[in-house]
Design a protein around this motif. Structure first.
Motif, PDB file in Angstrom:
ATOM      1  N   ALA A   1      -1.544 -12.004 -13.108  1.00  0.00           N
ATOM      2  CA  ALA A   1      -1.031 -10.890 -12.312  1.00  0.00           C
ATOM      3  C   ALA A   1       0.484 -10.788 -12.436  1.00  0.00           C
ATOM      4  CB  ALA A   1      -1.437 -11.065 -10.849  1.00  0.00           C
ATOM      5  N   ALA A   2       1.164 -11.926 -12.437  1.00  0.00           N
ATOM      6  CA  ALA A   2       2.630 -11.922 -12.554  1.00  0.00           C
ATOM      7  C   ALA A   2       3.059 -11.352 -13.896  1.00  0.00           C
ATOM      8  CB  ALA A   2       3.172 -13.344 -12.382  1.00  0.00           C
ATOM      9  N   ALA A   3       2.367 -11.742 -14.953  1.00  0.00           N
ATOM     10  CA  ALA A   3       2.707 -11.230 -16.282  1.00  0.00           C
ATOM     11  C   ALA A   3       2.425  -9.736 -16.382  1.00  0.00           C
ATOM     12  CB  ALA A   3       1.916 -11.993 -17.343  1.00  0.00           C
ATOM     13  N   ALA A   4       1.298  -9.303 -15.827  1.00  0.00           N
ATOM     14  CA  ALA A   4       0.943  -7.881 -15.881  1.00  0.00           C
ATOM     15  C   ALA A   4       1.942  -7.016 -15.125  1.00  0.00           C
ATOM     16  CB  ALA A   4      -0.464  -7.676 -15.313  1.00  0.00           C
ATOM     17  N   ALA A   5       2.502  -7.561 -14.052  1.00  0.00           N
ATOM     18  CA  ALA A   5       3.435  -6.793 -13.230  1.00  0.00           C
ATOM     19  C   ALA A   5       4.808  -6.649 -13.867  1.00  0.00           C
ATOM     20  CB  ALA A   5       3.571  -7.445 -11.855  1.00  0.00           C
ATOM     21  N   HIS A   6       5.166  -7.565 -14.791  1.00  0.00           N
ATOM     22  CA  HIS A   6       6.554  -7.592 -15.247  1.00  0.00           C
ATOM     23  C   HIS A   6       6.740  -7.544 -16.759  1.00  0.00           C
ATOM     24  CE1 HIS A   6       7.884  -8.292 -11.153  1.00  0.00           C
ATOM     25  NE2 HIS A   6       6.943  -9.208 -11.043  1.00  0.00           N
ATOM     26  N   ALA A   7       5.652  -7.523 -17.530  1.00  0.00           N
ATOM     27  CA  ALA A   7       5.770  -7.405 -18.982  1.00  0.00           C
ATOM     28  C   ALA A   7       5.074  -6.134 -19.444  1.00  0.00           C
ATOM     29  CB  ALA A   7       5.178  -8.630 -19.667  1.00  0.00           C
ATOM     30  N   ASP A   8       5.454  -5.666 -20.625  1.00  0.00           N
ATOM     31  CA  ASP A   8       4.867  -4.433 -21.171  1.00  0.00           C
ATOM     32  C   ASP A   8       3.683  -4.729 -22.086  1.00  0.00           C
ATOM     33  OD1 ASP A   8       6.955  -2.636 -20.065  1.00  0.00           O
ATOM     34  OD2 ASP A   8       8.260  -3.753 -21.416  1.00  0.00           O
ATOM     35  N   VAL A   9       3.736  -5.840 -22.786  1.00  0.00           N
ATOM     36  CA  VAL A   9       2.666  -6.244 -23.699  1.00  0.00           C
ATOM     37  C   VAL A   9       2.316  -7.693 -23.394  1.00  0.00           C
ATOM     38  CG1 VAL A   9       1.983  -6.563 -26.099  1.00  0.00           C
ATOM     39  CG2 VAL A   9       3.509  -4.673 -25.491  1.00  0.00           C
ATOM     40  N   LEU A  10       1.022  -7.986 -23.154  1.00  0.00           N
ATOM     41  CA  LEU A  10       0.578  -9.329 -22.779  1.00  0.00           C
ATOM     42  C   LEU A  10      -0.372  -9.890 -23.821  1.00  0.00           C
ATOM     43  CD1 LEU A  10       1.321  -7.813 -20.025  1.00  0.00           C
ATOM     44  CD2 LEU A  10      -0.186  -9.479 -18.943  1.00  0.00           C
ATOM     45  N   ILE A  11      -0.141 -11.129 -24.224  1.00  0.00           N
ATOM     46  CA  ILE A  11      -1.050 -11.852 -25.102  1.00  0.00           C
ATOM     47  C   ILE A  11      -1.381 -13.174 -24.411  1.00  0.00           C
ATOM     48  CG2 ILE A  11      -1.380 -12.931 -27.353  1.00  0.00           C
ATOM     49  CD1 ILE A  11       0.604 -10.911 -28.506  1.00  0.00           C
ATOM     50  N   VAL A  12      -2.651 -13.351 -24.060  1.00  0.00           N
ATOM     51  CA  VAL A  12      -3.102 -14.567 -23.375  1.00  0.00           C
ATOM     52  C   VAL A  12      -3.636 -15.538 -24.416  1.00  0.00           C
ATOM     53  CG1 VAL A  12      -4.732 -15.542 -21.724  1.00  0.00           C
ATOM     54  CG2 VAL A  12      -3.622 -13.347 -21.242  1.00  0.00           C
ATOM     55  N   THR A  13      -3.121 -16.761 -24.387  1.00  0.00           N
ATOM     56  CA  THR A  13      -3.490 -17.754 -25.381  1.00  0.00           C
ATOM     57  C   THR A  13      -3.713 -19.102 -24.710  1.00  0.00           C
ATOM     58  OG1 THR A  13      -2.857 -18.691 -27.529  1.00  0.00           O
ATOM     59  CG2 THR A  13      -1.103 -18.408 -25.902  1.00  0.00           C
ATOM     60  N   ASP A  14      -3.871 -20.153 -25.520  1.00  0.00           N
ATOM     61  CA  ASP A  14      -4.069 -21.490 -24.980  1.00  0.00           C
ATOM     62  C   ASP A  14      -2.730 -22.174 -24.766  1.00  0.00           C
ATOM     63  OD1 ASP A  14      -6.764 -21.058 -25.141  1.00  0.00           O
ATOM     64  OD2 ASP A  14      -7.032 -22.178 -27.009  1.00  0.00           O
ATOM     65  N   ASP A  15      -2.658 -22.954 -23.699  1.00  0.00           N
ATOM     66  CA  ASP A  15      -1.480 -23.773 -23.402  1.00  0.00           C
ATOM     67  C   ASP A  15      -1.851 -25.211 -23.791  1.00  0.00           C
ATOM     68  OD1 ASP A  15       0.363 -25.455 -21.727  1.00  0.00           O
ATOM     69  OD2 ASP A  15       1.103 -23.507 -21.080  1.00  0.00           O
TER      70      ASP A  15
ATOM     71  N   LEU B   1      -7.311 -13.680 -17.620  1.00  0.00           N
ATOM     72  CA  LEU B   1      -7.604 -12.293 -17.988  1.00  0.00           C
ATOM     73  C   LEU B   1      -8.247 -11.501 -16.855  1.00  0.00           C
ATOM     74  CD1 LEU B   1      -8.834 -13.055 -21.595  1.00  0.00           C
ATOM     75  CD2 LEU B   1      -6.947 -11.509 -21.028  1.00  0.00           C
ATOM     76  N   ALA B   2      -8.866 -12.195 -15.916  1.00  0.00           N
ATOM     77  CA  ALA B   2      -9.467 -11.500 -14.775  1.00  0.00           C
ATOM     78  C   ALA B   2      -8.418 -10.712 -14.004  1.00  0.00           C
ATOM     79  CB  ALA B   2     -10.149 -12.514 -13.855  1.00  0.00           C
ATOM     80  N   ALA B   3      -7.165 -11.154 -14.052  1.00  0.00           N
ATOM     81  CA  ALA B   3      -6.084 -10.472 -13.327  1.00  0.00           C
ATOM     82  C   ALA B   3      -5.242  -9.580 -14.232  1.00  0.00           C
ATOM     83  CB  ALA B   3      -5.184 -11.514 -12.662  1.00  0.00           C
ATOM     84  N   CYS B   4      -5.499  -9.615 -15.546  1.00  0.00           N
ATOM     85  CA  CYS B   4      -4.759  -8.738 -16.471  1.00  0.00           C
ATOM     86  C   CYS B   4      -5.696  -8.313 -17.597  1.00  0.00           C
ATOM     87  CB  CYS B   4      -3.508  -9.437 -17.016  1.00  0.00           C
ATOM     88  SG  CYS B   4      -3.793 -11.070 -17.743  1.00  0.00           S
ATOM     89  N   PRO B   5      -6.717  -7.520 -17.267  1.00  0.00           N
ATOM     90  CA  PRO B   5      -7.749  -7.159 -18.246  1.00  0.00           C
ATOM     91  C   PRO B   5      -7.224  -6.379 -19.443  1.00  0.00           C
ATOM     92  CG  PRO B   5      -7.928  -5.817 -16.258  1.00  0.00           C
ATOM     93  CD  PRO B   5      -6.967  -6.908 -15.938  1.00  0.00           C
ATOM     94  N   GLY B   6      -6.026  -5.805 -19.338  1.00  0.00           N
ATOM     95  CA  GLY B   6      -5.459  -5.063 -20.453  1.00  0.00           C
ATOM     96  C   GLY B   6      -4.771  -5.942 -21.477  1.00  0.00           C
ATOM     97  N   ALA B   7      -4.715  -7.231 -21.229  1.00  0.00           N
ATOM     98  CA  ALA B   7      -4.035  -8.145 -22.146  1.00  0.00           C
ATOM     99  C   ALA B   7      -4.889  -8.399 -23.381  1.00  0.00           C
ATOM    100  CB  ALA B   7      -3.729  -9.462 -21.445  1.00  0.00           C
TER     101      ALA B   7
END
Length: 489
Positions: free
Chosen positions: A393-407, A422-428
């Motif tokens: 959610a924090a990334a979705a609120a403050h970034a324009d393009v999101l890529i979710v990966t492994d840490d 991804l449940a909180a940023c489905p557009g990533a």
């Protein structure tokens, strides 16, 4: 050295001579004191029979440990020390055993900013001619260097390192005080002149179980470790800062406040951002000061002033401290410029691995960026699961393009961790392989854009299913830029 000289009293009044200290049963040699400490999975008392066979001269444990090993201890010539807080007793004993510490010691705690504040404090001291080190997540850095395996190491490792640093001529040391280290009394034998509080947000709830327990651990730096004649430096921007300030007042400690509000000793008045850093205007004792900071991110001003407060609290002249702030350099893995594309787009690496840290990092980058903000991030396995959707959610609120990966998925299924985010940023975009995710993030960058690679910062490995594979975000960013821009590697 005798047990009594280490501040320990054995049952039956025995005052055994001690040849060394150990918390690892495999390291025990004849005559050593073995600390049998309670653990999250196994109590160290389980290894008492083994250390007695190896010739341990004394055992330090709690009542539960004494009960567990009662049979082995019954016929042993080893002295037995039983206390309610064996970790605290070990910390104090280690301080006495190794003896020497740098003359000037400070510590900093908080969810975020510990490494930056400790490093900036060391940089300020060194710029003023003081032989200094900082200890924490990035190891021991400065006038004397060595690796560390924990942000706040066990007391034996810590005091061995402090004594070695002092022997090398180090007079000043700034250390990070983690909540785990404070909860386990690892700092209890450190002689501090000052301590700082940066902020308090969600993290480590897998260990502390509640926000209250987490904060209580942090507060232990000021209620227990810092003496009453010490100075507390507080970033008043955080809602919990008032509680830390009240602890300082109740204990009679000096208080030096940092913030943006009226009454702060170091008060931020204004910041002006550009592509390479920021100009900062603040007041000290009613006098205005303006300095250049070659650091990206508005939050860095707070970190810098907390570090300046620690330097002032330990005797450095304020004007001299302010005069070297323009010499501060980026902390490794903390809003570090990793690479720049030919079109001018910048790639930054940051250790942000909590919801608040992700939000803070992205918001701090925004004023420096003319175009879009791209973020590559994930979440660690075997850690607080509740923060994963919050990070999304924090990334979705403050970034324009999101890529979710492994840490660092550790023992967990990486796909399940990504799904929670991804449940909180489905557009990533989901890209499990971190190297590929970084490559795709760099490929997104146009003129004026910036990429933040969040989560691992300075780390040089990625932990998957119990195996640590070599992986460095800065290196991967450089490789991606070279590949896409056709530069030689």
């Amino acid at each position: 050295m005798s047990l009594s000289a280490l501040g320990l009293a054995a049952r039956g009044g025995r005052d055994a001579a001690v040849t060394g200290l150990a918390v690892d049963s495999r390291a025990v040699e004849p005559g050593m004191l073995f600390a049998a400490l309670p653990g999250s999975a196994v109590h160290g008392a389980q290894f008492i029979p083994q250390v007695l066979e190896a010739g341990a001269g004394a055992v330090l444990t709690d009542p539960e440990g004494a009960r567990i090993a009662a049979g082995a201890l019954a016929g042993s010539p080893a002295a037995l020390v039983v206390v309610e807080e064996p970790r605290a007793a070990l910390a104090r004993a280690a301080a006495l055993w190794f003896g020497a510490q740098p003359e000037v010691m400070v510590a900093v705690t908080g969810t975020n900013g510990k490494t930056s504040v400790a490093t900036f404090t060391r940089q300020i001291w060194m710029a003023l001619g003081e032989p200094a080190i900082n200890l924490g997540t990035t190891g021991i850095e400065g006038a004397w260097e060595a690796p560390l395996h924990h942000t706040t190491p066990d007391p034996i490792t810590l005091h061995r390192a402090l004594a070695a640093a002092e022997a090398e001529g180090v007079t000043h040391a700034a250390m990070e005080a983690s909540s785990h280290g404070l909860d386990q009394h690892r700092l209890d034998g450190v002689r501090l002149m000052a301590a700082a509080f940066t902020n308090f947000t969600q993290d480590h709830l897998d260990y502390h179980k509640s926000f209250e327990a987490y904060f209580e651990a942090k507060a232990g730096l000021f209620t227990r470790v810092l003496p009453e004649d010490g100075t507390v430096v507080v970033n008043m921007a955080d809602p919990k800062a008032a509680e830390i300030a009240e602890i300082a007042r109740e204990r009679g400690q000096d208080l030096l406040s940092v913030g943006r509000g009226e009454g702060c000793d170091l008060r931020i008045l204004a910041q002006r951002f550009d592509a390479t850093g920021q100009d900062l205007r603040f007041t000290w004792m009613g006098r205005s000061v303006q300095v250049r900071l070659n650091l990206i991110g508005g939050f860095q001003a707070e970190n810098v002033l907390v570090a300046a407060g620690l330097a002032i609290a330990t005797g450095e002249p304020p004007n001299d401290v302010f005069g070297v702030l323009d010499k501060l350099s980026t902390v490794r893995g903390r809003m570090q410029l990793a690479a720049t594309r030919e079109n001018g787009a910048a790639v930054f690496v940051d250790y942000a691995h909590t919801p608040d840290a992700v939000e803070t990092a992205l918001k701090a980058l925004r004023p420096h960026v003319m175009g879009r903000l791209v973020v590559v991030f994930g979440a660690g396995g075997d850690r607080d699961r509740t923060k994963r959707p919050l990070m999304g959610a924090a990334a979705a609120a403050h970034a324009d393009v999101l890529i979710v990966t492994d840490d660092n998925p550790r023992s967990e299924d990486p796909a399940e961790i990504r799904a929670a985010i991804l449940a909180a940023c489905p557009g990533a975009t989901e890209v499990g392989d971190r190297a590929e995710a970084i490559l795709r993030g760099v490929a997104e960058l146009g003129p004026g854009d910036a990429l933040l690679i969040a989560g691992k910062g300075h780390e040089s490995g990625q932990t998957v299913a119990g195996i640590v594979y070599p992986f460095d975000d800065v290196e991967q960013a450089s490789l991606a830029v070279a590949a896409l821009d056709g530069r030689p590697v």
